[in-house]
Design an enzyme around this catalytic site. Structure first.
Site, PDB file in Angstrom:
ATOM      1  N   THR A  89       0.814  -1.214   0.000  1.00  0.00           N
ATOM      2  CA  THR A  89       0.000   0.000   0.000  1.00  0.00           C
ATOM      3  C   THR A  89       0.845   1.261   0.000  1.00  0.00           C
ATOM      4  O   THR A  89       0.472   2.267  -0.606  1.00  0.00           O
ATOM      5  CB  THR A  89      -0.934   0.003   1.218  1.00  0.00           C
ATOM      6  OG1 THR A  89      -1.811  -1.115   1.144  1.00  0.00           O
ATOM      7  CG2 THR A  89      -1.772   1.272   1.283  1.00  0.00           C
ATOM      8  N   SER A 137       2.058  -7.739  -0.308  1.00  0.00           N
ATOM      9  CA  SER A 137       2.863  -8.640   0.526  1.00  0.00           C
ATOM     10  C   SER A 137       2.420 -10.086   0.406  1.00  0.00           C
ATOM     11  O   SER A 137       3.244 -11.006   0.443  1.00  0.00           O
ATOM     12  CB  SER A 137       2.795  -8.196   1.985  1.00  0.00           C
ATOM     13  OG  SER A 137       1.454  -8.209   2.460  1.00  0.00           O
ATOM     14  N   THR A 168       1.133  -4.402   4.316  1.00  0.00           N
ATOM     15  CA  THR A 168       0.877  -4.691   5.727  1.00  0.00           C
ATOM     16  C   THR A 168       0.175  -6.022   5.961  1.00  0.00           C
ATOM     17  O   THR A 168       0.182  -6.533   7.085  1.00  0.00           O
ATOM     18  CB  THR A 168       0.025  -3.577   6.364  1.00  0.00           C
ATOM     19  OG1 THR A 168      -1.228  -3.480   5.671  1.00  0.00           O
ATOM     20  CG2 THR A 168       0.755  -2.240   6.307  1.00  0.00           C
ATOM     21  N   ASP A 169      -0.436  -6.612   4.923  1.00  0.00           N
ATOM     22  CA  ASP A 169      -1.214  -7.829   5.134  1.00  0.00           C
ATOM     23  C   ASP A 169      -0.387  -8.935   5.771  1.00  0.00           C
ATOM     24  O   ASP A 169      -0.845  -9.612   6.698  1.00  0.00           O
ATOM     25  CB  ASP A 169      -1.813  -8.319   3.811  1.00  0.00           C
ATOM     26  CG  ASP A 169      -3.030  -7.508   3.389  1.00  0.00           C
ATOM     27  OD1 ASP A 169      -3.466  -6.653   4.191  1.00  0.00           O
ATOM     28  OD2 ASP A 169      -3.535  -7.724   2.274  1.00  0.00           O
TER      29      ASP A 169
END
Length: 433
Positions: A89, A137, A168-169
């Site tokens: 992101t 990710s 961030t996942d």
């Protein structure tokens, strides 16, 4: 030299409820200067930068010569920091300035993002960039994780620290993988964003409230300060930095999504101040490099040697077919995310017994998100994961089986010690009281 089990003696994690406040109070500190600007060229006059670090202090209770020297070196000359971009992101482009959720990730090059932090970041560190990849990710394979570790180590050959950007996942998995595998005590900081960077085009206006620029800036500042030297990999978002082993993503959209339940953050970046609140247990071995390093040197193992390890979730009247299918498919390890203190259904238990008899190694964890799992089995390859989150236990089991594919006892030792390190609080000698 003491054995690994002696150095990282597993003790009940419940001690953390008592020890963490004590350590936090003892280790809390304010920070001194990250950069000595007196030696910088003055040909180009820059305006004062309010965000530049005016002070960096390491944790006062870290009695380490190597740590002290690293922090001092960061003040004596401008540190070199390499930023490795993998996408996510933070590199995303939204459909409009007010669109926080409608965007395409992996659109902006890491070099362009760092360039937009100039001239401010240039007064903190000499920053170079490496574009490792540019995607979400969750799209990365374990083979690519293997390559990322080697890329980080290559960068650390010349740089004083490395910052890695990712989505961030699965950022917590990126972080823990690097924490387990990077063979350097130099700071590694991973960061990202919950909102995309730009709108409409990669060089378009910044998204309203975009957190990426501040997260990237603060991560470079933290890395340059050497405040996390010997900490292993840390994760920074929203002005807070966390231990890779303990942190987890707790919300799909909230900006403060990353939390370290029970144990709390390592510290904070508050504008020109870095406050170090606590340190991971491995800092205790900072001056003994061979003891500090993990056994997972990926330069000695090919990506193909890392076996498949899967996770099976526990729930009411869960069937055992998933465990059986994984075992039949040749999976070498399975992590069970059980209910409560690691419980699984009777059907899952029967399937686990059968799979263990075929040589599949199990690690028991809990789906609750915090708390310990004890027990395991001394006669079967079933290992208690203590308070490792399932996704973290999977990575550790994967590496354990890659480096000791036929030695369950060794894998068990790594899970119960390296995977669950604690500060050694036993007084020296044999005190009577």
């Amino acid at each position: 030299m003491s054995s690994l089990s002696d150095r990282l003696r597993p003790t009940p994690r419940r001690l953390s409820a008592v020890l963490v406040p004590v350590l936090t109070a003892a280790l809390a500190a304010t920070i001194v200067s990250v950069v000595d600007r007196s030696s910088e060229p003055t040909a180009v006059a820059l305006p004062p930068i309010s965000g530049a670090v005016s002070g960096v202090t390491g944790a006062t209770e870290i009695r380490s010569v190597a740590y002290t020297q690293a922090v001092a070196a960061a003040k004596a000359k401008k540190p070199k920091v390499t930023v490795i971009g993998t996408g996510g992101t933070i590199s995303g482009v939204a459909t409009s300035r007010s669109s926080f959720t409608d965007y395409q990730s992996g659109r902006i090059a890491i070099g362009d993002m760092v360039a937009r932090l100039q001239p401010e970041i240039g007064q903190v560190a000499d920053v170079s960039t490496v574009q490792f990849g540019n995607k979400g990710s969750g799209g990365y394979t374990i083979a690519e994780f293997h390559a990322l570790t080697l890329a980080v180590e290559t960068a650390l050959d010349k740089a004083d620290a490395v910052v890695v950007t990712s989505g961030t996942d699965t950022m917590e998995e990126f972080a823990y993988w690097l924490d387990l595998t990077v063979q350097s005590r130099k700071p590694v900081v991973i960061t990202g964003a919950m909102r995309p960077w730009a709108a409409v085009t990669p060089d378009g206006p910044q998204v309203i409230g975009a957190d990426g620029p501040a997260n990237l800036y603060n991560s470079i500042v933290l890395a340059a300060s050497q405040s996390t030297y010997c900490y292993g990999t840390v994760l920074l978002l929203g002005d807070e930095f966390h231990a890779a082993r303990d942190v987890t993503k707790t919300s799909s959209y909230r900006m403060d999504t990353f939390q370290t339940r029970e144990l709390g953050v390592l510290g904070w970046v508050d504008g020109p101040n870095i406050k170090v609140g606590r340190a991971p247990a491995r800092v205790e071995d900072c001056d003994a490099k061979k003891r500090w390093l993990t056994p997972f040197d990926l330069s000695k193992v090919a990506p193909t040697a890392v076996p498949r390890v899967e996770i099976v979730y526990g729930y009411q009247q869960a069937g055992g077919e998933a465990i059986t299918a994984f075992a039949d498919a040749g999976v070498k390890g399975i992590v069970t995310a059980g209910t409560g203190a690691g419980g699984i259904s009777s059907a899952q238990s029967s399937a686990r017994t059968a799979a263990a008899a075929k040589g599949v190694v199990f690690v028991s964890t809990t789906r609750t998100g915090s708390g310990s799992v004890y027990g395991g089995s001394t006669s079967a390859p079933i290992i208690a994961g203590d308070d490792l989150l399932p996704q973290k236990a999977r990575l550790l089991l994967m590496l354990g089986l890659a480096f000791a594919p036929t030695d369950v006892a060794q894998v068990r030792t790594w899970v119960t010690t390296l995977g669950n390190p604690e500060w050694n609080t036993t007084p020296k000698g044999s005190p009577k009281n």
